[in-house]
Design a protein around this motif. Structure first.
Motif, PDB file in Angstrom:
ATOM      1  N   ALA A   2     -69.720 -13.387 -48.121  1.00 42.85           N
ATOM      2  CA  ALA A   2     -70.043 -12.816 -49.437  1.00 42.85           C
ATOM      3  C   ALA A   2     -71.537 -12.952 -49.720  1.00 42.85           C
ATOM      4  N   LEU A   3     -72.083 -11.922 -50.395  1.00 37.72           N
ATOM      5  CA  LEU A   3     -73.514 -11.944 -50.683  1.00 37.72           C
ATOM      6  C   LEU A   3     -73.829 -12.826 -51.887  1.00 37.72           C
ATOM      7  N   THR A   4     -72.795 -13.042 -52.719  1.00 35.84           N
ATOM      8  CA  THR A   4     -73.011 -13.797 -53.948  1.00 35.84           C
ATOM      9  C   THR A   4     -72.077 -14.997 -53.989  1.00 35.84           C
ATOM     10  N   ARG A   5     -72.643 -16.149 -54.300  1.00 37.76           N
ATOM     11  CA  ARG A   5     -71.789 -17.322 -54.499  1.00 37.76           C
ATOM     12  C   ARG A   5     -71.455 -17.411 -55.992  1.00 37.76           C
ATOM     13  N   SER A   6     -70.327 -18.064 -56.298  1.00 37.33           N
ATOM     14  CA  SER A   6     -69.929 -18.132 -57.713  1.00 37.33           C
ATOM     15  C   SER A   6     -70.838 -19.112 -58.461  1.00 37.33           C
ATOM     16  N   LEU A   7     -70.891 -18.953 -59.781  1.00 42.24           N
ATOM     17  CA  LEU A   7     -71.743 -19.839 -60.576  1.00 42.24           C
ATOM     18  C   LEU A   7     -71.324 -21.306 -60.418  1.00 42.24           C
ATOM     19  N   PRO A   8     -70.005 -21.631 -60.513  1.00 41.73           N
ATOM     20  CA  PRO A   8     -69.638 -23.038 -60.327  1.00 41.73           C
ATOM     21  C   PRO A   8     -69.991 -23.555 -58.925  1.00 41.73           C
ATOM     22  N   LEU A  58     -83.341 -25.347 -53.318  1.00 39.59           N
ATOM     23  CA  LEU A  58     -84.229 -24.258 -53.746  1.00 39.59           C
ATOM     24  C   LEU A  58     -83.536 -22.911 -53.619  1.00 39.59           C
ATOM     25  N   GLU A  59     -82.787 -22.751 -52.535  1.00 43.46           N
ATOM     26  CA  GLU A  59     -82.067 -21.485 -52.322  1.00 43.46           C
ATOM     27  C   GLU A  59     -81.024 -21.277 -53.420  1.00 43.46           C
ATOM     28  N   ALA A  60     -80.293 -22.339 -53.748  1.00 47.96           N
ATOM     29  CA  ALA A  60     -79.245 -22.215 -54.764  1.00 47.96           C
ATOM     30  C   ALA A  60     -79.855 -21.961 -56.148  1.00 47.96           C
ATOM     31  N   ILE A  61     -80.966 -22.645 -56.447  1.00 48.42           N
ATOM     32  CA  ILE A  61     -81.617 -22.442 -57.755  1.00 48.42           C
ATOM     33  C   ILE A  61     -82.099 -20.996 -57.876  1.00 48.42           C
ATOM     34  N   SER A  66     -81.442 -15.710 -60.368  1.00 46.71           N
ATOM     35  CA  SER A  66     -81.358 -14.255 -60.198  1.00 46.71           C
ATOM     36  C   SER A  66     -80.052 -13.729 -60.777  1.00 46.71           C
ATOM     37  N   LEU A  67     -78.962 -14.496 -60.573  1.00 48.45           N
ATOM     38  CA  LEU A  67     -77.669 -14.043 -61.102  1.00 48.45           C
ATOM     39  C   LEU A  67     -77.671 -14.052 -62.623  1.00 48.45           C
ATOM     40  N   ILE A  68     -78.267 -15.079 -63.192  1.00 46.81           N
ATOM     41  CA  ILE A  68     -78.238 -15.207 -64.650  1.00 46.81           C
ATOM     42  C   ILE A  68     -79.078 -14.109 -65.313  1.00 46.81           C
ATOM     43  N   VAL A  69     -80.244 -13.777 -64.721  1.00 42.21           N
ATOM     44  CA  VAL A  69     -81.012 -12.664 -65.339  1.00 42.21           C
ATOM     45  C   VAL A  69     -80.418 -11.317 -64.936  1.00 42.21           C
ATOM     46  N   GLY A  70     -79.638 -11.267 -63.869  1.00 44.58           N
ATOM     47  CA  GLY A  70     -78.963 -10.030 -63.446  1.00 44.58           C
ATOM     48  C   GLY A  70     -79.863  -9.175 -62.574  1.00 44.58           C
ATOM     49  N   PRO A  71     -79.275  -8.249 -61.800  1.00 47.35           N
ATOM     50  CA  PRO A  71     -80.067  -7.470 -60.840  1.00 47.35           C
ATOM     51  C   PRO A  71     -81.216  -6.707 -61.501  1.00 47.35           C
TER      52      PRO A  71
END
Ligand SMILES: C[S@@+](CC[C@H](N)C(=O)[O-])C[C@H]1O[C@@H](n2cnc3c(N)ncnc32)[C@H](O)[C@@H]1O
Length: 541
Positions: A2-8, A58-61, A66-71
């Motif tokens: 998956a390209l996106t990991r979940s927020l939790p 750093l990668e996770a942050i 990026s997910l929180i501000v959205g694409p």
């Protein structure tokens, strides 16, 4: 994957690694990094556990933000803030704001503006912008004081780095498209975005332009020295992994006697190497005369005659003969292939059999699913090389192709990437006893076999490169365009015939060659321009 990991999931990764780093710092008695003024600047290397955690954290942050501000927000804010960052850093640089804020005291915006030659309004506006990016602090309204970042700008040559970034690189960034339109497929340093932004009509490259202006040259050299002081680039990331004996505990391990750091700037790398390897008798830093003068002025007497400086233009023959190792750190990435090959050829008369070339350079890899942060650094370097000089960061295949182009007697022995180092160690030996057909690899393993290995890569050129080399004993670079042209027209021809056609064409070509100011021939340059794709050996996967 998956390209996106979940927020939790990301929150869990962040929490686990932040706690792990915190515990490691505590158990080692290391102070947690801080923006409080007075904390030390340390850029690694850390323990491997901390380095691993830092990379994943750093990668996770980065992903979480990026997910929180959205694409859309991600793209918008990146492009919105880029110009504001450039303007803010440039005002800090131009008006020397960090140097005018007293260390260990407050200053009002009015007094600061008066010291810097700025209105109170503009002093406040630009310092507050800097504060939003964590440079300076305003602990009580209207009064500025240093934080750790602004204090480093006030007291070190990081100040020169923001000068180079905003005055040399930023204006060139807006000339990249123009340079591509004006010089399609450009491979000339004098046709780069930087060259165009500085008035070149295709006749002046970055180093020619900058070395005509001593202050700019000094700023550039200091900026380059600073670029070594960030995590992943600190000399220790590579210097500790050279595999040499240090002359103390491991006397049995080989240690060079004399090393030369070509394009070594002001000598930072040589100093680190001399400290780590006490068995080295002499380290000689070579660079352009103005940079060498700066290196001499900054050198201390700590090295008791083991450190020397020598002015040298690497577009001429290497004059320091028979050194054990010639080091190149972030030098060949400044030059397109034809120039880099010329620079390497200029070393040949100085090389004794078995001499080593050690390149500390990037090896670009294909993008990894969760490797955006390190890719941002690597790809920014590649873009900056293009922008500055129509040059590039190279992949492993590109390095193989470059050495094949320079001379087949160069053997790439290994390419190693030390853990968390931004640079790889490319070890090359000079084997004078050449047979026209011998492979570049001294270990006999194929390039293909080694591609899967994670860290250490024994390199041999792909079979098509070896086959082409058999065709003639003339330099590969001069015959390749003909080989490609001829083979395209008549596939499967007898190699003997190939060779005759090629030799004739090489003789014709030799009659019509001309050299530019770096001694790179017209035909080599145009050959590269039209045949660039074929020049890059492809793996046969
Ligand atoms: C990107 S910097 C790298 C400096 C140093 N090796 C380091 O890692 O910090 C490239 C260096 O090549 C030097 N250089 C450029 N053209 C040169 C030439 N023709 N001869 C010798 N050195 C040159 C520059 O002055 C500069 O110090």
């Amino acid at each position: 994957m998956a390209l996106t990991r979940s927020l939790p999931q990301l929150a869990h990764i962040i929490s686990a690694h932040a706690n792990s780093i915190h515990d490691d710092y505590q158990s080692c008695g290391i102070q947690q990094p801080s923006f409080e003024c007075g904390t030390s600047h340390y850029a690694g290397p850390y323990t491997s556990q901390v380095e691993n955690s830092r990379a994943e954290l750093l990668e996770a942050i980065d992903e979480l933000r990026s997910l929180i501000v959205g694409p859309a927000g991600h793209v918008f804010f990146m492009s919105f803030m880029g110009p504001a960052w450039t303007a803010t850093l440039n005002v800090l640089y131009k008006f020397q704001i960090p140097k005018h804020v007293p260390l260990g005291d407050f200053i009002s915006y009015r007094d600061l503006g008066a010291k810097c030659g700025l209105s109170e309004v503009n002093a406040r506006r630009y310092v507050r912008s800097a504060i939003s990016f964590r440079i300076f602090s305003e602990p009580c309204p209207g009064r500025v004081q240093h934080n750790a970042a602004s204090a480093i700008l006030a007291t070190t040559t990081l100040h020169d780095w923001i000068g180079t970034a905003t005055e040399d690189l930023a204006p060139s960034a807006l000339k990249v498209s123009e340079s591509m339109i004006k010089f399609p497929g450009g491979v000339e340093p004098a046709e780069s975005a930087f060259a165009i932004a500085n008035g070149s009509k295709g006749d002046k490259d970055l180093f020619t332009i900058v070395s005509d202006q001593p202050e700019r040259m000094e700023r550039f050299a200091n900026a380059m020295a600073w670029s070594m002081k960030v995590p992943g680039m600190e000399p220790a990331y590579t210097v500790n992994h050279l595999g040499w004996g240090n002359g103390r505990k491991t006397k049995s391990r080989w240690c060079p006697r004399v090393i030369v750091d070509v394009g070594g700037g002001t000598g930072t790398l040589c100093k680190a190497i001399l400290q780590a390897y006490v068995g080295i008798e002499k380290a000689i830093v070579e660079d352009l005369p103005d940079v060498i003068a700066q290196g001499v002025a900054q050198a201390s007497s700590d090295f008791k005659g083991r450190l020397e400086f020598h002015g040298y233009n690497f577009f001429t023959e290497q004059s320091i003969k028979n050194a054990d190792v010639y080091i190149w750190r972030c030098v060949l990435h400044d030059w397109p292939d034809s120039y880099a090959a010329k620079i390497l050829k200029n070393q040949i008369p100085a090389l004794k059999p078995g001499a080593r070339l050690l390149l500390l350079e990037r090896c670009l890899e294909d993008p990894k699913p969760f490797g955006h942060v390190s890719d941002q650094f690597a790809m920014s370097c590649d873009i900056l090389m293009h922008l500055c000089a129509n040059a590039k960061e190279r992949s492993r295949d590109d390095w193989v192709a470059l050495f094949a182009l320079a001379d087949q007697r160069f053997r790439i022995k290994s390419i190693t990437t030390p853990p968390h180092s931004a640079l790889s160690i490319i070890e090359v030996t000079w084997d004078e006893k050449d047979e026209a057909v011998s492979p570049v690899c001294s270990f006999g393993e194929s390039y293909q076999q080694c591609r899967g290995a994670s860290n250490r890569h024994m390199i041999s050129p792909p079979p098509e490169v070896r086959r082409l080399k058999k065709l003639s004993s003339t330099p590969y670079s001069s015959i390749e365009p003909e080989v490609n042209k001829y083979q395209k027209g008549k596939p499967g021809q007898d190699p003997k015939q190939d060779r005759e056609v090629i030799s004739r064409s090489v003789v014709d070509r030799a009659r019509s060659t001309r050299s530019n100011r770096h001694g790179v021939r017209e035909d080599e340059r145009s050959g590269l321009r039209s045949d660039q794709d074929q020049l890059t050996p492809k793996s046969n996967s």
